[in-house]
Structure formats: structure tokens, C-alpha cells
Enzyme design. Structure first.
Site, short mmCIF file in Angstrom:
data_model
loop_
_atom_site.label_atom_id
_atom_site.label_comp_id
_atom_site.label_asym_id
_atom_site.label_seq_id
_atom_site.Cartn_x
_atom_site.Cartn_y
_atom_site.Cartn_z
N LYS A 187 9.23 4.88 6.00
CA LYS A 187 8.57 3.64 5.62
C LYS A 187 9.51 2.87 4.70
O LYS A 187 9.94 3.39 3.66
CB LYS A 187 7.28 4.01 4.87
C1 E4P Z 1 -0.28 1.54 4.26
O1 E4P Z 1 0.59 2.11 4.83
C2 E4P Z 1 -0.53 1.59 2.81
O2 E4P Z 1 -0.35 2.91 2.38
C3 E4P Z 1 -1.94 1.22 2.42
O3 E4P Z 1 -2.71 0.88 3.54
C4 E4P Z 1 -2.06 0.32 1.24
O4 E4P Z 1 -3.41 0.05 1.01
P1 E4P Z 1 -3.97 -0.55 -0.36
O5 E4P Z 1 -3.76 -2.03 -0.35
O6 E4P Z 1 -5.43 -0.21 -0.35
O7 E4P Z 1 -3.22 0.13 -1.47
#
Ligand code: E4P
Length: 213
Positions: free
Chosen positions: A83
Site C-alpha cells: 500500500k
Molecule cells: C483503507 O485501506 C483504509 O485502511 C481505511 O479504509 C481508512 O478508513 P478510515 O477513514 O475510517 O480511517
């Protein structure tokens, strides 16, 4: 639409995986930090539980750190997806990972242009953060629609992971728009399963049965 869980908690992953619909896992530095455990150990354990893409995020923000960390994380298991935050350095790293045969998930995507560039750089997945767009009084679902329209137009192989999902209707709206994947927090998955009429129906069936037998 494939279903991923957005967590680094092993118990949550085991519980949801046992129901058979889980296709992958996404983590991020916040979710890993919440567990207070060794990062690589957690990723390794997740890979042993779920047979699908497991996103592990790089922490370093300069190019060399991203590449070193990404290589190290990718070596944990073939299902690990690196990522990478959307930035100039991130796009460069995504391009390099593509040449190395390492799959990537472009994260923190907040515009169709960012998604377009990530796809052209060779990202395997892009993650628009729908809930965080909603938080600033814009529409996360409209962002998703734009990205899907652009990707469909050119038959890009990059898949869209709808992220930052906050409630069950987000999931329905993502599926209606053709998102390839939604990564969903544990609590929202539990809400998706529940329905008051199902609960009431089960209770009535059991009570009716007990009255006679
Ligand atoms: C996605 O890969 C992220 O880990 C996640 O969806 C972030 O979500 P949040 O905005 O609730 O922190």
C-alpha cells in the site's frame, strides 16, 4: 463485488473469515498501531488466515525507504500487496514495484485524477476513501462513480477498493456502482448481517415451536 475487511485485529479477521465471504484484508499504520504488535508478525498471521490480497502499507515517505520496506513486506507472502500513499514519490514507487512484479494498492485517493495517474503508473488497486470525502461535505460515492467511469472507459486492469466505509448503505451504494471491492470495518460487517425482521422472525419461529413441542 469482493469483500475485504479493514482491520489488523486477528480475532476479528478469524471470526469474519469463518463465514466464508471474505476475499482479502486491508491494514494501515493506524490499524496496526491500534494492535500494538510487531508489524511483520501481524501481516504474516493475517496471510496464514485469509487466502487473498493482504494490503500492508509502507511507512517511509522517501523513495528508497518505500522500496526497501515494500520489498521486505512483499517477501512475507505472495499475497501481500504494498500500500503506497498517493504522492509524486508514491507514483514513482508504484511504477518501480510494477517493474519488480510486486502488486500495489494506491491509498489515500481523493480524486479521479489521482486514481487515473495511479492506474497509469501500474497500481494493481486504487483506494478512494469515501467516508473521509463525506466528512468534508463532498460525496464519496460520486468520487467512486467518476473513478469507475474512467476505468471502464479504457478497460484499465486496476481494481477499485472502496475504502473508508462508515455504514452499511455505503456498501450497497458501492456495489450498485460496480466497485470491484469494498474494504469494510468489522463493526460495519456485523451491521450488514443484522436485520430486526430476521431477529424477530427467528424469535417467533422458536416461540411457536416451543408452544407445541
Ligand atoms: C483503507 O485501506 C483504509 O485502511 C481505511 O479504509 C481508512 O478508513 P478510515 O477513514 O475510517 O480511517
Amino acid at each position: 463485488m469482493r469483500i475485504f475487511i479493514d482491520t489488523a485485529n486477528i480475532e476479528e479477521i478469524k471470526e469474519i473469515n469463518a463465514m466464508g465471504f471474505l476475499d482479502g484484508v486491508t491494514t494501515n499504520p493506524t490499524l496496526i498501531a491500534r494492535e500494538g504488535r510487531n508489524y511483520r508478525e501481524v501481516i504474516k498471521e493475517i496471510c496464514a488466515i485469509v487466502n487473498g490480497p493482504i494490503s500492508a502499507e509502507v511507512i517511509g515517505m522517501d523513495y528508497d525507504a518505500m522500496i526497501d520496506e515494500g520489498r521486505e513486506l512483499a517477501a512475507i507472502h505472495p499475497n501481500v500487496v504494498i500500500k503506497v500513499p498517493l504522492s509524486e514519490t508514491g507514483l514513482r514507487a508504484i511504477h518501480s514495484f510494477k517493474q519488480m512484479g510486486i502488486t500495489t494498492n494506491a491509498t489515500l485517493v481523493f480524486s479521479a485524477n489521482q486514481a487515473l495517474l495511479a492506474a497509469r503508473s501500474g497500481a494493481s488497486f486504487v483506494s478512494p476513501f469515501l467516508g473521509r470525502v463525506d466528512d468534508i461535505s463532498n460525496s464519496g460515492i460520486m468520487l467512486l462513480e467518476d473513478i469507475i467511469t474512467v476505468f471502464d472507459q479504457y478497460s484499465f486492469p486496476t481494481e477499485v477498493i472502496s475504502a473508508s466505509i462508515r455504514h452499511p448503505m455505503h456498501v450497497v451504494e458501492c456495489a450498485k456502482r460496480g466497485s470491484h471491492i469494498a474494504t469494510i470495518p468489522y463493526a460495519v460487517i456485523k451491521q450488514m448481517i443484522k436485520h430486526p425482521l430476521t431477529d424477530a422472525g427467528i424469535e417467533k419461529f422458536i416461540n411457536d415451536w416451543k408452544q407445541v413441542f
